[in-house]
Scaffold this motif. Structure first.
Motif, PDB file in Angstrom:
ATOM      1  N   ALA A  55     -25.951 -13.113  98.630  1.00  0.00           N
ATOM      2  CA  ALA A  55     -27.253 -13.690  98.287  1.00  0.00           C
ATOM      3  C   ALA A  55     -27.781 -14.541  99.438  1.00  0.00           C
ATOM      4  N   ARG A  56     -26.920 -15.368 100.009  1.00  0.00           N
ATOM      5  CA  ARG A  56     -27.347 -16.196 101.148  1.00  0.00           C
ATOM      6  C   ARG A  56     -27.768 -15.330 102.324  1.00  0.00           C
ATOM      7  N   GLU A  57     -27.012 -14.276 102.584  1.00  0.00           N
ATOM      8  CA  GLU A  57     -27.302 -13.420 103.733  1.00  0.00           C
ATOM      9  C   GLU A  57     -28.636 -12.686 103.595  1.00  0.00           C
ATOM     10  N   VAL A  58     -28.993 -12.300 102.380  1.00  0.00           N
ATOM     11  CA  VAL A  58     -30.264 -11.596 102.196  1.00  0.00           C
ATOM     12  C   VAL A  58     -31.424 -12.554 101.933  1.00  0.00           C
ATOM     13  N   GLY A  59     -31.125 -13.842 101.825  1.00  0.00           N
ATOM     14  CA  GLY A  59     -32.177 -14.850 101.722  1.00  0.00           C
ATOM     15  C   GLY A  59     -32.710 -15.108 100.331  1.00  0.00           C
ATOM     16  N   VAL A  60     -31.866 -14.929  99.328  1.00  0.00           N
ATOM     17  CA  VAL A  60     -32.260 -15.246  97.955  1.00  0.00           C
ATOM     18  C   VAL A  60     -31.160 -16.096  97.321  1.00  0.00           C
ATOM     19  N   THR A  61     -31.471 -16.691  96.200  1.00  0.00           N
ATOM     20  CA  THR A  61     -30.454 -17.447  95.486  1.00  0.00           C
ATOM     21  C   THR A  61     -29.520 -16.479  94.767  1.00  0.00           C
ATOM     22  N   ARG A  62     -28.369 -16.978  94.416  1.00  0.00           N
ATOM     23  CA  ARG A  62     -27.413 -16.160  93.665  1.00  0.00           C
ATOM     24  C   ARG A  62     -28.050 -15.675  92.368  1.00  0.00           C
ATOM     25  N   GLU A  63     -28.731 -16.578  91.671  1.00  0.00           N
ATOM     26  CA  GLU A  63     -29.378 -16.224  90.412  1.00  0.00           C
ATOM     27  C   GLU A  63     -30.514 -15.224  90.639  1.00  0.00           C
ATOM     28  N   GLY A  64     -31.244 -15.383  91.731  1.00  0.00           N
ATOM     29  CA  GLY A  64     -32.317 -14.443  92.052  1.00  0.00           C
ATOM     30  C   GLY A  64     -31.780 -13.046  92.302  1.00  0.00           C
ATOM     31  N   LEU A  65     -30.654 -12.958  93.003  1.00  0.00           N
ATOM     32  CA  LEU A  65     -30.045 -11.661  93.260  1.00  0.00           C
ATOM     33  C   LEU A  65     -29.507 -11.064  91.968  1.00  0.00           C
ATOM     34  N   ARG A  66     -28.876 -11.893  91.156  1.00  0.00           N
ATOM     35  CA  ARG A  66     -28.347 -11.407  89.877  1.00  0.00           C
ATOM     36  C   ARG A  66     -29.490 -10.869  89.005  1.00  0.00           C
ATOM     37  N   LYS A  67     -30.610 -11.585  88.969  1.00  0.00           N
ATOM     38  CA  LYS A  67     -31.758 -11.154  88.174  1.00  0.00           C
ATOM     39  C   LYS A  67     -32.329  -9.846  88.714  1.00  0.00           C
ATOM     40  N   ALA A  68     -32.445  -9.722  90.043  1.00  0.00           N
ATOM     41  CA  ALA A  68     -32.995  -8.506  90.650  1.00  0.00           C
ATOM     42  C   ALA A  68     -32.125  -7.291  90.361  1.00  0.00           C
ATOM     43  N   LEU A  69     -30.818  -7.488  90.249  1.00  0.00           N
ATOM     44  CA  LEU A  69     -29.891  -6.378  90.038  1.00  0.00           C
ATOM     45  C   LEU A  69     -29.535  -6.157  88.567  1.00  0.00           C
ATOM     46  N   SER A  70     -30.111  -6.960  87.687  1.00  0.00           N
ATOM     47  CA  SER A  70     -29.827  -6.820  86.256  1.00  0.00           C
ATOM     48  C   SER A  70     -30.507  -5.572  85.705  1.00  0.00           C
ATOM     49  N   ALA A  71     -30.180  -5.219  84.480  1.00  0.00           N
ATOM     50  CA  ALA A  71     -30.770  -4.040  83.843  1.00  0.00           C
ATOM     51  C   ALA A  71     -32.287  -4.146  83.750  1.00  0.00           C
ATOM     52  N   ASP A  72     -32.806  -5.349  83.623  1.00  0.00           N
ATOM     53  CA  ASP A  72     -34.254  -5.562  83.545  1.00  0.00           C
ATOM     54  C   ASP A  72     -34.867  -5.881  84.907  1.00  0.00           C
ATOM     55  N   GLY A  73     -34.032  -5.946  85.933  1.00  0.00           N
ATOM     56  CA  GLY A  73     -34.506  -6.318  87.261  1.00  0.00           C
ATOM     57  C   GLY A  73     -35.308  -5.211  87.923  1.00  0.00           C
ATOM     58  N   ASN A  74     -36.041  -5.610  88.931  1.00  0.00           N
ATOM     59  CA  ASN A  74     -36.835  -4.665  89.695  1.00  0.00           C
ATOM     60  C   ASN A  74     -36.851  -5.145  91.142  1.00  0.00           C
ATOM     61  N   PRO A  75     -35.729  -4.950  91.868  1.00  0.00           N
ATOM     62  CA  PRO A  75     -35.663  -5.471  93.230  1.00  0.00           C
ATOM     63  C   PRO A  75     -36.665  -4.772  94.141  1.00  0.00           C
ATOM     64  N   SER A  76     -37.219  -5.521  95.058  1.00  0.00           N
ATOM     65  CA  SER A  76     -38.145  -4.924  96.009  1.00  0.00           C
ATOM     66  C   SER A  76     -37.377  -4.001  96.949  1.00  0.00           C
ATOM     67  N   PHE A  77     -38.100  -3.093  97.562  1.00  0.00           N
ATOM     68  CA  PHE A  77     -37.471  -2.191  98.517  1.00  0.00           C
ATOM     69  C   PHE A  77     -36.913  -2.990  99.686  1.00  0.00           C
ATOM     70  N   ALA A  78     -37.640  -4.047 100.072  1.00  0.00           N
ATOM     71  CA  ALA A  78     -37.170  -4.901 101.168  1.00  0.00           C
ATOM     72  C   ALA A  78     -35.830  -5.540 100.814  1.00  0.00           C
ATOM     73  N   LEU A  79     -35.674  -5.996  99.577  1.00  0.00           N
ATOM     74  CA  LEU A  79     -34.412  -6.602  99.155  1.00  0.00           C
ATOM     75  C   LEU A  79     -33.288  -5.562  99.176  1.00  0.00           C
ATOM     76  N   VAL A  80     -33.565  -4.362  98.715  1.00  0.00           N
ATOM     77  CA  VAL A  80     -32.554  -3.300  98.729  1.00  0.00           C
ATOM     78  C   VAL A  80     -32.127  -3.013 100.169  1.00  0.00           C
ATOM     79  N   LEU A  81     -33.080  -2.945 101.087  1.00  0.00           N
ATOM     80  CA  LEU A  81     -32.747  -2.705 102.489  1.00  0.00           C
ATOM     81  C   LEU A  81     -31.923  -3.848 103.073  1.00  0.00           C
ATOM     82  N   LYS A  82     -32.285  -5.092 102.754  1.00  0.00           N
ATOM     83  CA  LYS A  82     -31.513  -6.244 103.233  1.00  0.00           C
ATOM     84  C   LYS A  82     -30.089  -6.206 102.690  1.00  0.00           C
TER      85      LYS A  82
END
Length: 98
Positions: A55-82
């Protein structure tokens, strides 16, 4: 005697780079077309590694990364690439076989 079951977690079995590669390839192949299985696989891979450091390496909080990768999450393409870059993974787009 009562049977006891534990929750199976694929992250517990992603021990080597080869394990991760094969798991991700299988999830990409089996994804229903909405990215849900790929998102779940990235979450499993992140948990198999150090989730907080990722999470630190991609520039988001741990909770932000967990939310993006959750079943209801919708990570941006930029986040997936990071995430792919941080995990030492590449992204390859190629024509599908007919």
């Amino acid at each position: 005697m009562t049977e006891r079951f534990t929750r199976w977690d694929s992250a517990d079995y992603l021990e080597t780079e080869e394990d991760i590669r094969l798991y991700l390839e299988a999830c990409i192949e089996e994804d229903p077309g909405d990215g849900s299985l790929i998102r779940s696989a990235l979450g499993d891979i992140a948990r198999a590694r150090n989730f907080s450091a990722l999470a630190r390496e991609v520039g988001v909080t741990r909770e932000g990364l967990r939310k993006a990768l959750s079943a209801d999450g919708n990570p941006s393409f930029a986040l997936v690439l990071k995430m792919a870059h941080a995990l030492g993974l590449g992204l390859e787009l190629k024509p599908r076989a007919a």
